[in-house]
Scaffold this motif. Structure first.
Motif, short mmCIF file in Angstrom:
data_model
loop_
_atom_site.label_atom_id
_atom_site.label_comp_id
_atom_site.label_asym_id
_atom_site.label_seq_id
_atom_site.Cartn_x
_atom_site.Cartn_y
_atom_site.Cartn_z
N MET A 222 -0.14 1.83 -2.41
CA MET A 222 -0.37 1.86 -3.85
C MET A 222 0.92 1.67 -4.63
SD MET A 222 -2.50 1.95 -6.27
CE MET A 222 -2.11 1.88 -8.02
N TYR A 223 2.05 2.10 -4.05
CA TYR A 223 3.33 1.93 -4.73
C TYR A 223 3.60 0.47 -5.06
CZ TYR A 223 8.40 2.00 -5.44
OH TYR A 223 9.66 1.84 -5.95
N THR A 224 3.12 -0.42 -4.20
CA THR A 224 3.30 -1.86 -4.42
C THR A 224 2.64 -2.32 -5.71
OG1 THR A 224 3.26 -2.13 -2.02
CG2 THR A 224 3.03 -4.13 -3.33
N PHE A 225 1.62 -1.59 -6.16
CA PHE A 225 0.81 -2.07 -7.28
C PHE A 225 0.91 -1.18 -8.52
CE2 PHE A 225 -1.18 -3.41 -3.31
CZ PHE A 225 -1.18 -4.78 -3.49
N ILE A 226 2.02 -0.44 -8.64
CA ILE A 226 2.23 0.33 -9.86
C ILE A 226 2.34 -0.61 -11.06
CG2 ILE A 226 3.84 1.82 -11.10
CD1 ILE A 226 4.51 3.19 -8.54
N ALA A 227 3.06 -1.71 -10.90
CA ALA A 227 3.26 -2.64 -12.03
C ALA A 227 1.95 -3.25 -12.52
CB ALA A 227 4.26 -3.73 -11.63
N PRO A 228 1.08 -3.78 -11.64
CA PRO A 228 -0.19 -4.32 -12.15
C PRO A 228 -1.05 -3.28 -12.85
CG PRO A 228 0.23 -5.11 -9.92
CD PRO A 228 1.25 -4.05 -10.20
N LEU A 354 -7.98 -6.83 -2.79
CA LEU A 354 -8.80 -6.34 -3.90
C LEU A 354 -8.53 -7.14 -5.18
CD1 LEU A 354 -8.68 -2.44 -3.43
CD2 LEU A 354 -10.55 -4.00 -2.86
N LEU A 355 -7.25 -7.45 -5.40
CA LEU A 355 -6.91 -8.24 -6.59
C LEU A 355 -7.43 -9.67 -6.47
CD1 LEU A 355 -3.25 -7.06 -7.37
CD2 LEU A 355 -5.39 -6.36 -8.49
N LEU A 356 -7.37 -10.24 -5.25
CA LEU A 356 -7.90 -11.59 -5.05
C LEU A 356 -9.40 -11.65 -5.29
CD1 LEU A 356 -5.95 -12.83 -1.88
CD2 LEU A 356 -5.73 -13.66 -4.24
N LEU A 357 -10.09 -10.54 -5.01
CA LEU A 357 -11.53 -10.46 -5.25
C LEU A 357 -11.86 -10.20 -6.72
CD1 LEU A 357 -12.60 -8.38 -2.11
CD2 LEU A 357 -12.90 -10.84 -2.49
N ALA A 358 -10.80 -10.15 -7.55
CA ALA A 358 -10.95 -9.96 -9.01
C ALA A 358 -11.61 -8.63 -9.35
CB ALA A 358 -11.75 -11.12 -9.61
N LEU A 359 -11.38 -7.62 -8.54
CA LEU A 359 -11.88 -6.28 -8.87
C LEU A 359 -10.99 -5.66 -9.93
CD1 LEU A 359 -12.76 -4.92 -5.31
CD2 LEU A 359 -14.32 -5.80 -7.04
N PRO A 360 -11.52 -4.74 -10.72
CA PRO A 360 -10.70 -4.09 -11.75
C PRO A 360 -9.48 -3.42 -11.13
CG PRO A 360 -13.02 -3.56 -12.06
CD PRO A 360 -12.92 -4.27 -10.74
N VAL A 361 -8.38 -3.42 -11.87
CA VAL A 361 -7.13 -2.91 -11.32
C VAL A 361 -7.21 -1.43 -10.98
CG1 VAL A 361 -6.11 -2.36 -13.57
CG2 VAL A 361 -4.63 -2.97 -11.64
N TRP A 362 -8.09 -0.68 -11.68
CA TRP A 362 -8.19 0.75 -11.40
C TRP A 362 -8.78 1.02 -10.02
CZ3 TRP A 362 -13.23 1.93 -10.41
CH2 TRP A 362 -14.22 1.16 -11.03
N THR A 363 -9.46 0.03 -9.43
CA THR A 363 -10.00 0.23 -8.09
C THR A 363 -8.90 0.39 -7.05
OG1 THR A 363 -10.15 -2.16 -7.70
CG2 THR A 363 -12.09 -1.05 -8.62
N LEU A 364 -7.69 -0.10 -7.36
CA LEU A 364 -6.57 0.08 -6.44
C LEU A 364 -6.26 1.56 -6.26
CD1 LEU A 364 -4.21 -2.73 -7.79
CD2 LEU A 364 -5.48 -2.77 -5.65
N ALA A 365 -6.13 2.27 -7.38
CA ALA A 365 -5.80 3.70 -7.31
C ALA A 365 -6.94 4.49 -6.69
CB ALA A 365 -5.47 4.22 -8.70
N LEU A 366 -8.19 4.16 -7.06
CA LEU A 366 -9.32 4.89 -6.50
C LEU A 366 -9.45 4.64 -5.00
CD1 LEU A 366 -12.12 4.65 -9.23
CD2 LEU A 366 -10.30 6.33 -8.93
N SER A 367 -9.20 3.41 -4.58
CA SER A 367 -9.25 3.11 -3.14
C SER A 367 -8.15 3.85 -2.39
CB SER A 367 -9.10 1.60 -2.92
OG SER A 367 -10.16 0.89 -3.53
N ALA A 368 -6.95 3.90 -3.00
CA ALA A 368 -5.86 4.64 -2.37
C ALA A 368 -6.19 6.12 -2.27
CB ALA A 368 -4.57 4.43 -3.17
N GLY A 369 -6.79 6.66 -3.32
CA GLY A 369 -7.20 8.06 -3.29
C GLY A 369 -8.25 8.32 -2.22
#
Length: 399
Positions: A222-228, A354-369
């Motif tokens: 998830m650290y990789t995607f703090i900026a997005p 997840l980003l390539l699948l055009a999912l909302p950016v918040w799904t990154l944090a929820l998936s990490a959690g």
């Protein structure tokens, strides 16, 4: 804590500080290196790849081949390889030679860190192994958070080689300190290479490594995607995320320090479970906090960084406790470091998908959690797995 810590632990931590710098500074030097060697940025980026592969894959192989009764020699040799590889990196004028030198730097770094963690526990006072390991992790975190920005500033003013010279200087200081240290490491039993493979048949060890892997997928991925996430208008629309990255890193330094007394008071497996639950909570709350206020998100990110770095203190402490008597605790720690590198790569890859699948950016944090919760579930289930010591005691009683 500091008055009861053996001086050699500070030298070990200084070496870990240099490792923390070397592990992440190359990414910031890529544009300058690409220009210096007239190669594309994508090609220059392979310097990070070879370092990581040598660190994560090569170092466990080397540690497995090292004799357990030569721990001090292995520690100094690994740090010397790391030192000389950084010197070579600063001197070479051929890009292929630079690739080779970065691979040796990664190999030396991985072997050194595994040996340093095991060595710190060996020289620590009775009951203070957790504090010693925490000091090494603090050095690693500080090198990443404080050392990398300072070395990049130096590189901007004196050339990219200056950053590598600084790393070599710090590594050289650590080597001299350790070489002159009166502390001696207890020699472990001599065991065959075939016997070391039995480590991977230990259910407790596999469980610990799996937890580290999942935690790295969650936290480092998830650290990789703090900026997005923070750059999204719905979650702050932040252009410059440097202060938030600093919050994550400084939280890591604080977490590595503050976990030490807890590691001595709370049973390791239980402490790991609590940390994982806090990590999962922080990641799941991150989108909500960012939506409410970027500054609130900074607090959550600092908490996330703190528990993410702190986790490896009880993890490594437990690995050493499980395998020290068998003489392969260095290998167990090296495998744990490999699990972290592999988890980071898997987390970054999964987030990119997840980003390539055009999912909302918040799904990154929820998936990490969610992955952190899975790690907590694995940890909870492992509480019922008997430790190696318990198994041996039971077998002895049966006899």
């Amino acid at each position: 804590m500091f008055r009861t810590t053996p001086p050699s632990v500070y030298w070990l931590a200084l070496g870990a500080f240099a490792l923390g710098m070397a592990s992440f500074v190359t990414a910031g030097l890529i544009p300058m290196i690409g220009q210096a060697f007239n190669v594309e940025v994508a090609v220059a980026a392979q310097l990070v790849t070879v370092f990581s592969l040598a660190y994560g894959i090569g170092s466990p192989v080397v540690v497995a081949l090292l004799p357990a009764h030569r721990q001090r020699l292995a520690l100094l040799a690994a740090l010397a390889v790391f030192l000389l590889a950084n010197v070579a990196s600063a001197l070479v004028d051929d890009f292929v030679a630079l690739l080779v030198s970065r691979a040796f730097a990664g190999l030396g770094a991985g072997v050194y860190l595994a040996s340093a963690i095991a060595a710190s526990s060996a020289v620590a006072l009775p009951g203070q192994r957790g504090r010693a390991i925490a000091m090494i992790m603090t050095g690693m975190a500080a090198g990443t958070v404080l050392g990398v920005p300072c070395s990049l500033l130096l590189a901007e003013r004196a050339g990219w080689q200056a950053a590598l010279w600084l790393i070599a200087l710090l590594a050289g200081g650590a080597w001299l300190g350790l070489a002159c240290s009166p502390a001696r490491l207890v020699a472990g039993p001599q065991i065959a290479i075939s016997s070391r493979r039995l480590l991977l048949s230990d259910r407790k060890i596999i469980s610990i490594l799996l937890v580290s892997l999942l935690a790295a997928v969650s936290s480092l991925g998830m650290y990789t995607f703090i900026a997005p996430l923070l750059g999204d208008p719905e979650f702050g629309g932040i252009d410059n995320i440097a202060p938030w990255l600093w919050a994550w890193g400084l939280g890591g330094v604080a977490g590595s320090l503050l976990i030490a007394p807890l590691a001595e008071r709370i049973e390791g497996p239980l402490l790991t479970l609590v940390i994982l639950l806090i990590l999962a909570t922080a990641l799941l709350l991150l989108p909500l906090a960012a939506a409410l206020s970027p500054w609130l998100a900074m607090l959550v990110i600092a908490l996330w960084g703190g528990v993410g770095w702190a986790l490896q203190v009880p993890q490594n402490n437990r690995l050493i406790a499980e395998r020290q008597a068998r003489g392969d605790s260095n290998l167990a720690v090296a495998l744990n470091e490999s699990a972290l590198y592999l988890g980071s790569a898997l987390g970054a890859g999964a987030g990119g998908l997840l980003l390539l699948l055009a999912l909302p950016v918040w799904t990154l944090a929820l998936s990490a959690g969610a992955v952190a919760l899975l790690a907590a579930l694995v940890q909870f289930s492992s509480l019922r797995i008997p430790s190696s010591e318990a198994l041996e005691t039971g077998i002895g009683n049966c006899k």
